[in-house]
Enzyme design. Sequence first.
Site, short mmCIF file in Angstrom:
data_model
loop_
_atom_site.label_atom_id
_atom_site.label_comp_id
_atom_site.label_asym_id
_atom_site.label_seq_id
_atom_site.Cartn_x
_atom_site.Cartn_y
_atom_site.Cartn_z
CG HIS A 230 -1.80 -2.98 -3.26
ND1 HIS A 230 -0.91 -3.95 -3.65
CD2 HIS A 230 -2.34 -3.40 -2.09
CE1 HIS A 230 -0.90 -4.92 -2.74
NE2 HIS A 230 -1.76 -4.61 -1.79
CE1 TYR B 295 1.60 -6.79 7.01
CE2 TYR B 295 3.51 -7.00 5.58
CZ TYR B 295 2.19 -6.65 5.77
OH TYR B 295 1.46 -6.17 4.71
CG ASP C 46 -1.48 -7.30 0.52
OD1 ASP C 46 -1.55 -7.66 1.71
OD2 ASP C 46 -0.76 -6.39 0.11
#
Lengths: 342, 316
Positions: free
Chosen positions: A312, A247, A114
Site C-alpha cells: 500500500h 471515515y 490513500d
Amino acid sequence: MPPNKKKGEMEGIDHRMVKVNGITMHIAEKGPKEGPLVLLLHGFPDLWYTWRHQIIGLSSLGYRAVAPDLRGYGDTQSPESFSEYTCLNMVGDLVALLDSVAGDRETVFLVGHDWGAIIGWFLCLFRPEKIKGFICLSVPYKPRNPKVKPVEGFKAVFGDDYYICRFQEPGKIEEEIACADPRRVLRNIFTGRKLGPTILPKDNPFGANPNPNSENIELPKWFSEEDLDFYTSKFDKTGFTGGLNYYRAMDLNWELTAPWTGAKIQVPVKFITGDFDMVYTTPGIKEYIHGGGFAADVPNLQEVVVIEDAGHFVNQEKPQEVTAHINDFFKKLQDKDNNKSF
Amino acid sequence: MEKIEHTTISTNGINMHVASIGSGPVILFLHGFPDLWYSWRHQLLSFADLGYRAIAPDLRGYGDSDSPPSPESYTILHIVGDLVGLLNSLGVDRVFLVGHDWGAIVAWWLCMIRPDRVKALVNTSVVFNPRNPSVKPVDAFRALFGDDYYICRFQEPGEIEEDFAQMDTKKLINRFFTSRNPSPPCIPKTLGFRGLPDPPALPAWLTEQDVSFYADKFNQKGFTGGLNYYRALNLSWELTAPWAGQQIKVPVKFIVGDLDITYNIPGTKEYIHEGGLKKHVPFLQEVVVMEGVGHFLQQEKPEEVTDHIYGFFKKF
C-alpha cells in the site's frame, strides 16, 4: 540510504505553520522558490513524512515540493467534531494553502495517497482549473452512488467487520488500538502485506501475528526503526481520532456532495499502485481500474501503473521509482503546455 | 394555467414537486422566500409559447416538496444537489437558469460548482456576494444592521414562526410581496411582523386569488422549511471554503427593480454598476434596472421580465 546522508537531507526540509480556513496547518517544503509546485497529500494513518523521499527527489529535480500534515494529523490542528472532516473542509484548507504558498502560479501539480488521493479527487472536482495534473496513488475515483450511502454500501458488500465499518463508532477503535499497542498497530499497517478487503474481527482485531503473509519479524529495508519511532511519537501525541474522523464523516460527505453526482474528473491523471496493495486487491477494484470503468469516469486518465512487489505504501517502498513516475508525468504535461504556447 | 403539468420527482433523498410546460430547450426557474413555483406562473406560460420547456420546482422546504426537519439539511449543497438530481432525472445535460431571491443565491452556486450544467443564467434581485474568509454571513449582517435585522430574527428555530402564527397568513403574504420600503427590514421583537401596520390594498399584479394560493400552501406547510435556508447560512459558508476566490464562469444577465430592498442595501448600487459584480462574474453581459419596480419583478412586470429573459437566452 546511509543514515548520515538521510539525516542531512531531512534537515534540508523546511517546516512552517500556515493559517488556513480557520485552522493552523503544518507544512514541510523543499525546492527552488520558483519551481513548479507539487502538493503532496498523505493518507491514513500517515503524515507529511510519508513523502520524505519524494520531497528530496522532486526538489532536486527543480520542483517546489509542499507536503502538509492534513487536518487532524501531526502538527496541524484537529477540530473536535467529525462533522468538520468532510472533503469540503479539507479542500477548503488546501485552497487556502495554495493561496498562501503558490504565489503567482495559476496551476499546481497534485499527488495524493490513500485518503490524500480521495481528497485529491475532490480537489479536482471542485477546483479543476487549479490542477495541472494529478498523480493518484492507490485509491481510484469512486463516483457517488445517489442511492446508497457509503458506509451502508461497504457493510452490505464486506460485512460489519470491514475496517471502514469498524472505524465508525467514536472511541471504539481508538480503545482497540490502545490495547494492541499503537506502535505495533502502526508497524502492521505500514509493513503488512495482507490482501484486501481489510477485515478487523472484533475479537483480537490486530492479531497476535499481524502479518500472516510476512515470513520474518524484521522491519523491511524501506521502513526503519527510526521511521516507526517518528510515526509512533506523532500519533502518541495526537491520537488517532483526527484521522479516524475522515471515515466518520464519510456519510455526511456523501450527503453534501450530491451536486457532483454523475460528474467526471477532467484533470489529467496518472494512477499508480502496488500489486500487493490491499485496495488494489479488494474485490471489484482491479476490474474497475483495468476494465474501462475508471477511464470512463476519468476521461483524461493517461496512465495506469502497477508496481510489482509493492504494497500500500508504494511511495515509501519504491521511492525512486515513484519519484521517477511523478517527474515523468509532470514533465510531459509541462512540455505539452510549453508547446501550446508557441 | 390548466396546461401546466404537475409532477413529483424523486431527487437527492426528497420528493420534489415540479410544475412544467412546453417543449424545447429547458429553462429552470428558481423561486425565493417566502415563495413557490407559482411565482413564475406568467413566465411558464409565455416560454411554452416561445418554444421552450419551462420548469419551476417547489424548492426543498416549500409547497408540495418535502421539508426535512433539520436546518442542517438546507445548506446550499443540499439545494444544488436537489437540482442536479432533477436535471439528471430529466436527462438534461445543460440548462438555461433563472433565479429570484433565495433562488438567485441557489442559481449563483449552481453556476459556481457545476458550471458544466448551465448554458446561461438570468438572475434577478440578489447579486453574487463573494465569500468573506474572515466573517460568517449571519455575523456580518448582525454587525452591519443589528439584532433586529430580519435575517438575524430568522435564526432561532421556532421564534419567528410563533410571530407569524399570530398573523393572518394572507396579510403576511401581502406584506412580504407588496412592500415598497427600500430600507433594510428590521423588526424589533416586541413589535414582530404581527405588530406592523396593515398593508395597503392589493396592487393590480397580485390578486386575491394569488394571495389565497400562497396563504393556503403556507398554512399547510408552515414557514420553517423556507426559514431553514437562513438558518443554514453560516454552515453553508463553512462548507463553501473550496470556492474562495473563484469566479462564476457562466454567461449572465442580471435584472433588479430600483425599489427592491436588495438594490437599496448600502454599497450594492456601486457594486453592480462600478465593476464589483463583474469582477466576480466575468461573463456578466447585461445589467437591467427596472424603474419603479419592487422585489417581485417577475410578478409585477411579467411581460417585460419575460422579454428580458428571452432576449438573453435567444443568443445561445
